[in-house]
Scaffold this active site. Structure first.
Site, PDB file in Angstrom:
ATOM      1  N   LYS A  52       0.857  -1.288   0.168  1.00  0.00           N
ATOM      2  CA  LYS A  52       0.046  -0.016  -0.024  1.00  0.00           C
ATOM      3  C   LYS A  52       0.863   1.195  -0.252  1.00  0.00           C
ATOM      4  O   LYS A  52       0.659   2.085  -0.748  1.00  0.00           O
ATOM      5  CB  LYS A  52      -1.129   0.066   1.227  1.00  0.00           C
ATOM      6  CG  LYS A  52      -2.223  -1.022   1.130  1.00  0.00           C
ATOM      7  CD  LYS A  52      -2.732  -1.103   2.260  1.00  0.00           C
ATOM      8  CE  LYS A  52      -3.922  -2.329   2.212  1.00  0.00           C
ATOM      9  NZ  LYS A  52      -4.533  -2.646   3.459  1.00  0.00           N
ATOM     10  N   GLN A  96      -4.989  -1.386   9.772  1.00  0.00           N
ATOM     11  CA  GLN A  96      -4.856  -2.655   9.011  1.00  0.00           C
ATOM     12  C   GLN A  96      -5.370  -3.972   9.898  1.00  0.00           C
ATOM     13  O   GLN A  96      -5.185  -4.042  11.250  1.00  0.00           O
ATOM     14  CB  GLN A  96      -3.327  -3.154   8.800  1.00  0.00           C
ATOM     15  CG  GLN A  96      -3.219  -4.468   7.901  1.00  0.00           C
ATOM     16  CD  GLN A  96      -3.660  -4.375   6.358  1.00  0.00           C
ATOM     17  OE1 GLN A  96      -3.847  -3.380   5.994  1.00  0.00           O
ATOM     18  NE2 GLN A  96      -4.079  -5.613   5.972  1.00  0.00           N
ATOM     19  N   ASP A 119     -11.158   3.397   4.289  1.00  0.00           N
ATOM     20  CA  ASP A 119     -11.635   1.870   4.134  1.00  0.00           C
ATOM     21  C   ASP A 119     -13.080   1.454   4.304  1.00  0.00           C
ATOM     22  O   ASP A 119     -13.736   0.644   3.654  1.00  0.00           O
ATOM     23  CB  ASP A 119     -11.021   1.194   5.515  1.00  0.00           C
ATOM     24  CG  ASP A 119      -9.927   0.353   5.226  1.00  0.00           C
ATOM     25  OD1 ASP A 119     -10.020  -0.462   4.262  1.00  0.00           O
ATOM     26  OD2 ASP A 119      -9.147   0.027   6.356  1.00  0.00           O
TER      27      ASP A 119
HETATM   28  N1  GUN Z   1      -7.130  -6.682   5.818  1.00  0.00           N
HETATM   29  C1  GUN Z   1      -7.492  -7.328   4.963  1.00  0.00           C
HETATM   30  N2  GUN Z   1      -8.145  -6.523   3.821  1.00  0.00           N
HETATM   31  C2  GUN Z   1      -8.078  -5.160   4.544  1.00  0.00           C
HETATM   32  C3  GUN Z   1      -8.840  -4.093   4.156  1.00  0.00           C
HETATM   33  O1  GUN Z   1      -9.383  -3.804   2.917  1.00  0.00           O
HETATM   34  N3  GUN Z   1      -8.588  -3.002   4.943  1.00  0.00           N
HETATM   35  C4  GUN Z   1      -7.910  -3.092   6.079  1.00  0.00           C
HETATM   36  N4  GUN Z   1      -7.878  -2.033   6.831  1.00  0.00           N
HETATM   37  N5  GUN Z   1      -7.662  -4.190   6.663  1.00  0.00           N
HETATM   38  C5  GUN Z   1      -7.572  -5.303   5.812  1.00  0.00           C
END
Ligand code: GUN
Length: 295
Positions: A52, A96, A119
């Site tokens: 990311k 996350q 998110d």
């Molecule tokens: N863990 C797995 N997929 C995601 C996501 O799309 N966002 C976040 N914050 N954590 C994740």
């Protein structure tokens, strides 16, 4: 043999569009900034967080990663989120998941101010997505699948979409997006208690599988000519390659790709789109900030 829907290729197109938009925003004096909060040292999460951050930087955006120890207290984590909520250089905040079990993840997600919740997990944004209010943020994976459908010209109106899985991150928002006016699909949502799953999946014009169980969907469970989206990403040990593991989806790709019209591979399908749509949401958040400052 099925057409392969390449998330890598579609992501490349969108990332070029984002980079142009980031440049425009920078000219106007605002560099979109994304902060990612990682708690603990789960290796898979750390890999995603690095991907990311790198994608952000490549798009000309500001990226900040805050790494906290696995035993961080709730108050300290809240303090970090409050700091990011108040930081004018940060337009998007992502915590996350999964979080270590001692942290109240719902309260953590609610701590992120909704206007920076790229998110889309804050209940206010989840509710906005549910009622079709465009002021919210659509979670990245459902947004990515909708974008793949659009860019691949896959019609959804009147089609039967069957989703396997009922998660808050993927399936529930996806169901509400697909059934909304515009996409106009008929949606069936199934999960682990669904009786005779195959009788549902065989009805699907578009089958979307988001469970995390390799091999769950076999060729007998799919209608010939269907379009299949495989959201699963499970690490399986593979000593024959340097990483020691491979990422596999939920669909028996070899078998199913023989009989469907189109399918997303794993890796290189839905995964890259997820990161791309997170960047899109961060650019949207920054643009909203700019527009606010102009009124
Ligand atoms: N863990 C797995 N997929 C995601 C996501 O799309 N966002 C976040 N914050 N954590 C994740």
């Amino acid at each position: 043999m099925a057409r392969v829907i390449s998330g890598t290729a579609i992501s490349g197109e969108i990332r070029a569009e984002i980079a142009a938009e980031v440049e425009e925003l920078r000219q106007a004096g605002i560099t979109p900034g994304l902060a990612v909060v990682l708690v603990g040292s789960d290796e898979a999460s750390a890999v995603y967080v690095r991907m990311k951050a790198r994608a952000c930087e490549r798009a000309g955006m500001l990226s900040r990663t805050i790494h906290l120890p696995a035993d961080v207290g709730e108050d300290e984590l809240f303090g970090v989120i409050d700091g990011l909520n108040a930081d004018p250089a940060i337009h998007g905040i992502l915590v996350q998941l999964p979080l270590p079990g001692h942290l109240p993840y719902k309260a953590v997600l609610e701590r992120v101010t909704p206007e920076k919740d790229v998110d889309g997990f804050h209940p206010l944004n989840a509710g906005r997505a549910f009622v079709g209010d465009p002021r919210g943020f659509i979670p990245a994976t459902p947004a990515g699948i909708m974008e793949m459908l659009r860019r691949e010209d896959i019609p959804t109106r009147g089609k039967h979409v069957v989703i396997v899985g009922r998660s808050l991150i993927v399936s529930k928002p996806l169901a509400s997006l697909l059934m909304a006016p515009g996409p106009d699909a008929t949606v069936t949502l199934t999960h682990k208690h669904t009786v005779d799953l195959a009788s549902h999946t065989r009805m699907a014009d578009i089958l979307i599988v988001a469970v995390g169980k390799p091999g769950l969907i076999t060729p007998e469970m799919v209608k010939p000519g269907a379009v299949v989206f495989d959201v699963g990403t499970t690490r399986v040990a593979d000593p024959s390659i340097p990483e020691g593991y491979r990422i596999v989806g939920d669909v028996d790709y070899e078998g199913v790709s023989q009989l469907v019209e189109a399918i997303t591979p794993v890796p290189g399908g839905v995964g890259p789109m997820t990161i791309t749509m997170l960047l899109v949401n961060t650019v949207i958040a920054a643009r909203r900030k700019l527009e606010e400052s102009r009124v």
